[in-house]
Enzyme design. Structure first.
Site, PDB file in Angstrom:
ATOM      1  N   SER A  60      38.961  46.151  35.890  1.00 41.41           N
ATOM      2  CA  SER A  60      40.403  45.916  35.961  1.00 41.41           C
ATOM      3  C   SER A  60      40.878  44.711  35.169  1.00 41.41           C
ATOM      4  CB  SER A  60      40.843  45.746  37.427  1.00 41.41           C
ATOM      5  OG  SER A  60      40.096  44.728  38.063  1.00 41.41           O
ATOM      6  N   ASP A 105      47.980  38.892  41.491  1.00 41.62           N
ATOM      7  CA  ASP A 105      47.812  39.462  42.825  1.00 41.62           C
ATOM      8  C   ASP A 105      46.548  38.867  43.437  1.00 41.62           C
ATOM      9  OD1 ASP A 105      45.729  40.839  41.589  1.00 41.62           O
ATOM     10  OD2 ASP A 105      46.829  42.718  41.425  1.00 41.62           O
ATOM     11  N   HIS A 153      43.539  39.376  40.519  1.00 39.96           N
ATOM     12  CA  HIS A 153      43.755  39.458  39.076  1.00 39.96           C
ATOM     13  C   HIS A 153      44.691  38.339  38.609  1.00 39.96           C
ATOM     14  CE1 HIS A 153      42.957  43.632  40.515  1.00 39.96           C
ATOM     15  NE2 HIS A 153      42.022  43.518  39.575  1.00 39.96           N
TER      16      HIS A 153
END
Length: 361
Positions: free
Chosen positions: A36, A336, A339
């Site tokens: 991610s 978040d 991340h």
């Protein structure tokens, strides 16, 4: 609900130009693998195929630069985006979600991807069913299946990939983060060498395809993420780094991984002296920001999330109903729970570009 929100983040895990100190060698394309931290939209396709919720496909993801969600787990661009811009190349398109040419590069990264095969993690309680088949080996097969559309015959492909920049990872964070829900840190440390071996083997695999420059990022400090600080708090104050406020044991795990990875990369470099095999430091830039935020332009709560406020309310994660968003994402390190913000990725990319430019085997 608290756990489901946290697992979503595990799956998804400032103005001014990014410029390096020397002119960057020109590359014709970028091919990227990872999770991610580098996924530019493959997660939208993969998660939909498994009927999984994908917060990064909802606002406010993408709000700062794109103005809408793109599948990136940030408010804007990632490190790989800034690097592509600096090289004068288009943003690297997600291989599963792009309907067009990949001659200037392709991104195979998927949020939640492991280095090792996903089968290693399916017996872990709670998170096992979320261990999707998108590991480094799977991404390499996607790359190899794409080759015929990029170049042929084999001799042409060698020349084509000689001029490409490859990024192998970041891999490893999901191997360890998923395992935290079913294994202790001693058990997790025991398979770090296998994770690192998988990454170095994948690096050699792209070299056999013709890669002449391969960048292999380490992993960031896991003990600083708001998600891990919320989910795995230490009852002992000595469990936190007094300088940074991060969880010592999780950061030590990241340091151990990065140390073994650097040793493995040196061995790959020794075997392939005509190839640049470059370690990219993902740990130090984050620690730099945590320790000296204002010096680097970050003014928000440095171990808090801009979106979702994981350290206060893990039941309203970013992209979910009830989530809050900070007024100025560029002042925050974390977007978040796990991340980073576009501002943080800009700083990371600058360091990586300098490393690539100044690299000497």
């Amino acid at each position: 609900m608290k756990l489901l929100c946290a697992l979503s983040v595990l799956l998804l895990a400032s103005a001014g130009a990014v410029s390096s100190s020397l002119p960057v060698r020109r590359y014709g394309s970028i091919f990227n693998f990872g999770d991610s931290f580098a996924d530019t939209g493959n997660d939208v396709v993969v998660f939909a195929a498994h009927s999984l919720a994908n917060p990064s496909s909802r606002p406010p993801y993408g709000m700062t630069f794109f103005g809408h969600p793109t599948g990136r787990n940030s408010n804007g661009r990632l490190a790989i985006d800034f690097i592509a811009e600096e090289l004068g190349l288009p943003l690297v398109p997600p291989s599963l979600a792009h309907n067009g040419s990949f001659r200037q590069g392709a991104n195979f990264a998927v949020a939640g991807a492991f280095a090792r095969d996903a089968s290693f993690y399916r017996d872990i309680p709670l998170v096992g069913p979320l261990a999707l088949n998108t590991s480094s080996g799977v991404q390499l097969r996607w790359f190899e299946s794409l080759k015929p559309s990029l170049c042929h015959p084999a001799q042409e492909c060698k020349g084509f990939f000689h001029k490409a920049l490859f990024f192998m990872g970041e891999f490893g964070v999901n191997d360890y983060s998923f395992s935290l829900f079913g294994k202790n840190l001693s058990q997790i440390r025991s398979f770090v060498p296998d994770v690192v071996k998988t990454i170095s083997t994948a690096t050699e695999r792209v070299i056999t395809q013709g890669a002449k420059t391969v960048v292999v990022p380490g992993i960031p400090p896991m003990g600083c993420s708001p998600l891990n600080l919320a989910m795995f708090p230490s009852a002992d104050p000595a469990g936190y780094d007094p300088r940074a406020g991060c969880l010592k044991q999780l950061n030590d795990l990241a340091i151990y991984h990065n140390s073994l990875l650097q040793e493995a990369i040196k061995k790959v470099q020794t075997k392939h002296r005509d190839v640049k095999v470059i370690y990219a430091d993902f740990f130090s830039p984050i620690i730099d920001i945590v320790v000296s935020p204002q010096k680097l332009g970050f003014r928000g709560e440095i171990l808090s999330s801009c979106c979702g406020k994981y350290n206060f309310n893990v039941s309203a994660g970013c992209g979910m109903p009830g989530a809050t968003v900070c007024q100025d994402p560029s002042s925050y390190l974390y977007w978040d729970g796990g991340h980073f913000t576009e501002a943080a990725y800009r700083y990371i990319a600058k360091g990586w570009l300098n490393t690539i430019n100044n690299y000497h085997a």
